[in-house]
Scaffold this motif. Sequence first.
Motif, PDB file in Angstrom:
ATOM      1  N   SER A   7       0.818  -1.210   0.000  1.00  0.00           N
ATOM      2  CA  SER A   7       0.000   0.000   0.000  1.00  0.00           C
ATOM      3  C   SER A   7       0.853   1.261   0.000  1.00  0.00           C
ATOM      4  O   SER A   7       0.439   2.289  -0.497  1.00  0.00           O
ATOM      5  CB  SER A   7      -0.937  -0.005   1.198  1.00  0.00           C
ATOM      6  N   GLN A   8       2.047   1.177   0.589  1.00  0.00           N
ATOM      7  CA  GLN A   8       2.913   2.344   0.635  1.00  0.00           C
ATOM      8  C   GLN A   8       4.369   1.896   0.580  1.00  0.00           C
ATOM      9  O   GLN A   8       4.752   0.903   1.187  1.00  0.00           O
ATOM     10  CB  GLN A   8       2.663   3.145   1.904  1.00  0.00           C
ATOM     11  N   ASN A  39       5.579   7.001  -3.842  1.00  0.00           N
ATOM     12  CA  ASN A  39       4.234   6.960  -3.258  1.00  0.00           C
ATOM     13  C   ASN A  39       3.252   7.827  -4.034  1.00  0.00           C
ATOM     14  O   ASN A  39       2.084   7.456  -4.193  1.00  0.00           O
ATOM     15  CB  ASN A  39       4.278   7.331  -1.776  1.00  0.00           C
ATOM     16  N   LEU A  41      -0.142   6.396  -5.875  1.00  0.00           N
ATOM     17  CA  LEU A  41      -1.476   6.992  -5.720  1.00  0.00           C
ATOM     18  C   LEU A  41      -2.098   7.315  -7.074  1.00  0.00           C
ATOM     19  O   LEU A  41      -3.276   7.074  -7.289  1.00  0.00           O
ATOM     20  CB  LEU A  41      -1.401   8.250  -4.863  1.00  0.00           C
ATOM     21  N   GLU A  42      -1.286   7.854  -7.980  1.00  0.00           N
ATOM     22  CA  GLU A  42      -1.787   8.175  -9.322  1.00  0.00           C
ATOM     23  C   GLU A  42      -2.225   6.907 -10.046  1.00  0.00           C
ATOM     24  O   GLU A  42      -3.244   6.913 -10.737  1.00  0.00           O
ATOM     25  CB  GLU A  42      -0.696   8.868 -10.148  1.00  0.00           C
TER      26      GLU A  42
END
Length: 86
Positions: free
Chosen positions: A2-3, A78, A82-83
């Motif tokens: 996730s990150q 990150n 997200l993009e």
Amino acid sequence: MSQFTIEDLKRIMRACAGEDESVDLDGDIGELTFDQLGYDSLALLETASRVQRELRVALPDEALGDVETPAQFVAFVNGRLLETAA
């Protein structure tokens, strides 16, 4: 994943270019420049290539030119994640 974290980056940096004996990657490296860490532009491109493969995210070479520290690299990755998720 996730990150992307600084620990992820350290692992990949070690795998790609090794570790300069004079630099402790276990320390707080976030604000040191890649030059200070002994990583040249070729090592950074190799690191970015590995991140792209592992995370399946595009990291344009021209955008990497503005990335000077591990903290900036992590933030850049990150942002791209997200993009991609959007």
